[in-house]
Design a protein around this motif. Structure first.
Motif, mmCIF file in Angstrom:
data_model
loop_
_atom_site.group_PDB
_atom_site.id
_atom_site.type_symbol
_atom_site.label_atom_id
_atom_site.label_comp_id
_atom_site.label_asym_id
_atom_site.label_seq_id
_atom_site.Cartn_x
_atom_site.Cartn_y
_atom_site.Cartn_z
ATOM 1 N N PHE A 26 1.170 -1.045 0.381
ATOM 2 C CA PHE A 26 0.030 0.020 -0.266
ATOM 3 C C PHE A 26 0.808 1.416 -0.083
ATOM 4 O O PHE A 26 2.073 1.508 0.510
ATOM 5 N N ILE A 27 0.272 2.719 -1.020
ATOM 6 C CA ILE A 27 1.086 3.712 -0.471
ATOM 7 C C ILE A 27 -0.054 4.664 0.095
ATOM 8 O O ILE A 27 -0.940 4.203 -0.055
ATOM 9 N N TYR A 28 -0.345 5.283 1.177
ATOM 10 C CA TYR A 28 -0.739 6.657 2.201
ATOM 11 C C TYR A 28 -0.519 7.529 1.792
ATOM 12 O O TYR A 28 1.035 8.034 1.224
ATOM 13 N N PHE A 29 -1.231 8.382 0.748
ATOM 14 C CA PHE A 29 -0.805 9.755 0.550
ATOM 15 C C PHE A 29 -1.722 10.659 1.056
ATOM 16 O O PHE A 29 -2.572 10.125 1.668
ATOM 17 N N SER A 30 -0.326 11.453 1.970
ATOM 18 C CA SER A 30 -1.262 12.946 2.645
ATOM 19 C C SER A 30 -1.669 13.407 1.742
ATOM 20 O O SER A 30 -2.284 13.576 0.281
ATOM 21 N N GLY A 31 -3.245 14.028 2.678
ATOM 22 C CA GLY A 31 -4.237 15.198 2.421
ATOM 23 C C GLY A 31 -4.215 16.434 1.399
ATOM 24 O O GLY A 31 -2.547 16.859 1.824
ATOM 25 N N GLN A 32 -4.588 16.593 0.300
ATOM 26 C CA GLN A 32 -3.850 17.434 -0.296
ATOM 27 C C GLN A 32 -5.310 18.901 -0.057
ATOM 28 O O GLN A 32 -6.283 18.115 -0.362
ATOM 29 N N THR A 33 -5.108 19.945 0.021
ATOM 30 C CA THR A 33 -5.729 21.018 -0.236
ATOM 31 C C THR A 33 -5.496 21.557 -1.767
ATOM 32 O O THR A 33 -4.251 22.208 -2.200
ATOM 33 N N GLY A 34 -6.744 22.528 -1.965
ATOM 34 C CA GLY A 34 -6.235 23.305 -3.170
ATOM 35 C C GLY A 34 -5.223 24.310 -3.869
ATOM 36 O O GLY A 34 -5.002 25.746 -4.011
ATOM 37 N N TYR A 35 -4.545 24.687 -1.728
ATOM 38 C CA TYR A 35 -4.191 25.566 -1.720
ATOM 39 C C TYR A 35 -2.766 25.090 -1.661
ATOM 40 O O TYR A 35 -1.564 26.468 -0.892
ATOM 41 N N ASN A 36 -2.282 23.657 -1.094
ATOM 42 C CA ASN A 36 -0.758 23.294 -1.501
ATOM 43 C C ASN A 36 0.056 23.565 -2.585
ATOM 44 O O ASN A 36 0.841 22.921 -3.070
ATOM 45 N N GLY A 37 -0.498 24.215 -3.818
ATOM 46 C CA GLY A 37 0.960 24.588 -5.097
ATOM 47 C C GLY A 37 1.730 25.586 -5.291
ATOM 48 O O GLY A 37 1.558 25.925 -4.000
ATOM 49 N N ALA A 38 2.849 24.878 -5.452
ATOM 50 C CA ALA A 38 3.775 25.039 -5.402
ATOM 51 C C ALA A 38 3.892 26.960 -6.153
ATOM 52 O O ALA A 38 4.461 27.353 -5.267
ATOM 53 N N ASP A 39 3.000 27.092 -6.787
ATOM 54 C CA ASP A 39 2.504 28.183 -7.058
ATOM 55 C C ASP A 39 1.811 29.139 -6.658
ATOM 56 O O ASP A 39 1.215 30.387 -7.414
ATOM 57 N N TYR A 40 0.669 28.847 -5.554
ATOM 58 C CA TYR A 40 0.363 29.507 -4.724
ATOM 59 C C TYR A 40 0.003 31.361 -4.506
ATOM 60 O O TYR A 40 1.796 31.190 -3.890
ATOM 61 N N GLN A 41 -0.440 32.220 -4.814
ATOM 62 C CA GLN A 41 0.356 33.551 -4.489
ATOM 63 C C GLN A 41 -0.946 34.016 -2.878
ATOM 64 O O GLN A 41 -0.947 34.847 -3.084
ATOM 65 N N GLY A 42 -1.338 33.143 -3.125
ATOM 66 C CA GLY A 42 -2.856 33.338 -1.362
ATOM 67 C C GLY A 42 -3.905 33.965 -2.207
ATOM 68 O O GLY A 42 -5.110 34.374 -1.411
ATOM 69 N N GLU A 43 -4.554 33.379 -3.695
ATOM 70 C CA GLU A 43 -5.595 34.429 -3.848
ATOM 71 C C GLU A 43 -6.296 32.514 -3.253
ATOM 72 O O GLU A 43 -6.384 31.832 -2.830
ATOM 73 N N LYS A 44 -8.222 32.809 -3.152
ATOM 74 C CA LYS A 44 -9.274 32.308 -2.622
ATOM 75 C C LYS A 44 -9.947 31.799 -3.789
ATOM 76 O O LYS A 44 -9.874 32.572 -4.931
ATOM 77 N N LEU A 111 -9.456 23.428 8.722
ATOM 78 C CA LEU A 111 -8.626 23.034 7.404
ATOM 79 C C LEU A 111 -6.971 24.063 7.539
ATOM 80 O O LEU A 111 -7.659 24.469 7.091
ATOM 81 N N PRO A 112 -5.831 23.569 7.296
ATOM 82 C CA PRO A 112 -4.762 23.969 6.750
ATOM 83 C C PRO A 112 -5.127 25.056 5.358
ATOM 84 O O PRO A 112 -5.588 24.704 4.947
ATOM 85 N N LEU A 113 -4.341 25.760 5.416
ATOM 86 C CA LEU A 113 -4.143 26.759 4.593
ATOM 87 C C LEU A 113 -5.249 28.042 4.185
ATOM 88 O O LEU A 113 -5.658 28.022 3.856
ATOM 89 N N GLY A 114 -6.452 27.796 5.125
ATOM 90 C CA GLY A 114 -7.830 28.009 4.793
ATOM 91 C C GLY A 114 -8.717 27.162 3.892
ATOM 92 O O GLY A 114 -9.444 28.424 3.410
ATOM 93 N N ALA A 115 -8.297 26.528 4.215
ATOM 94 C CA ALA A 115 -9.205 25.474 2.718
ATOM 95 C C ALA A 115 -10.760 24.927 3.392
ATOM 96 O O ALA A 115 -10.464 25.009 4.520
ATOM 97 N N ASP A 116 -11.176 24.522 2.278
ATOM 98 C CA ASP A 116 -13.239 24.087 2.592
ATOM 99 C C ASP A 116 -12.954 22.970 2.255
ATOM 100 O O ASP A 116 -13.349 22.117 2.914
ATOM 101 N N VAL A 117 -11.430 21.992 2.132
ATOM 102 C CA VAL A 117 -11.397 20.906 1.555
ATOM 103 C C VAL A 117 -10.274 20.186 1.859
ATOM 104 O O VAL A 117 -9.609 21.124 0.746
ATOM 105 N N GLU A 118 -10.396 19.107 1.903
ATOM 106 C CA GLU A 118 -8.710 18.332 2.132
ATOM 107 C C GLU A 118 -8.717 16.891 1.494
ATOM 108 O O GLU A 118 -9.726 15.659 2.344
ATOM 109 N N ILE A 119 -7.932 16.450 0.630
ATOM 110 C CA ILE A 119 -7.956 15.382 0.424
ATOM 111 C C ILE A 119 -7.178 14.152 0.242
ATOM 112 O O ILE A 119 -6.481 14.707 0.265
ATOM 113 N N GLU A 120 -7.160 12.661 0.482
ATOM 114 C CA GLU A 120 -6.055 11.839 1.330
ATOM 115 C C GLU A 120 -6.903 10.483 0.721
ATOM 116 O O GLU A 120 -7.807 10.004 1.048
ATOM 117 N N CYS A 121 -5.410 9.759 0.312
ATOM 118 C CA CYS A 121 -6.220 8.125 -0.169
ATOM 119 C C CYS A 121 -4.994 6.989 -0.139
ATOM 120 O O CYS A 121 -3.785 8.355 0.414
#
Length: 127
Positions: A26-44, A111-121
């Motif tokens: 099995f591979i466990y993937f950490s939760g990701q939010t829409g704000y985890n992008g390397a190019d994220y600039q603070g937009e909502k 959720l972290p970074l002010g996100a409204d959804v986080e998804i892990e798998c």
């Protein structure tokens, strides 16, 4: 014994964790939010955009591990309110083919970074 980990190329970590950890079958993937992008600039973003971006970042990590959405056996979705369930679900259903993976979806206070959804798998490696 060291951990075998995978790091997505288009995202960052908002804490001291790996994007994915290989645990044999099995591979466990950490939760990701829409704000985890390397190019994220603070937009909502709205919930639909956040969900799409969360899946895009998961796909990046899946690609690094050499697996696909078809290999996912379990998904956990965290929402800051069940008012987002239908919008999240409309994106979610486009990401998978039947038979769908098992899933849990819960509402959390925040959720972290002010996100409204986080998804892990969790992925079961193909034989």
């Amino acid at each position: 014994m060291g951990r075998k980990t995978y790091t997505g190329k288009s995202m960052t970590s908002s804490g001291p964790y790996s994007h994915a950890v290989d645990a044999g079958d099995f591979i466990y993937f950490s939760g990701q939010t829409g704000y985890n992008g390397a190019d994220y600039q603070g937009e909502k973003y709205d919930i639909t955009t956040q969900t799409k971006k969360s899946f895009a970042y998961l796909k990046d990590a899946l690609d690094q591990a050499g697996v696909t959405f078809d290999d996912i056996v379990k998904v956990n979705v965290y929402l800051t309110g069940m008012k987002y369930f239908e919008e999240m679900n409309s994106v979610y259903q486009t990401m998978f083919n039947e038979p769908f993976p098992a899933r849990t979806c819960v509402a959390v206070y925040e959720l972290p970074l002010g996100a409204d959804v986080e998804i892990e798998c969790i992925v079961k490696k193909p034989v």
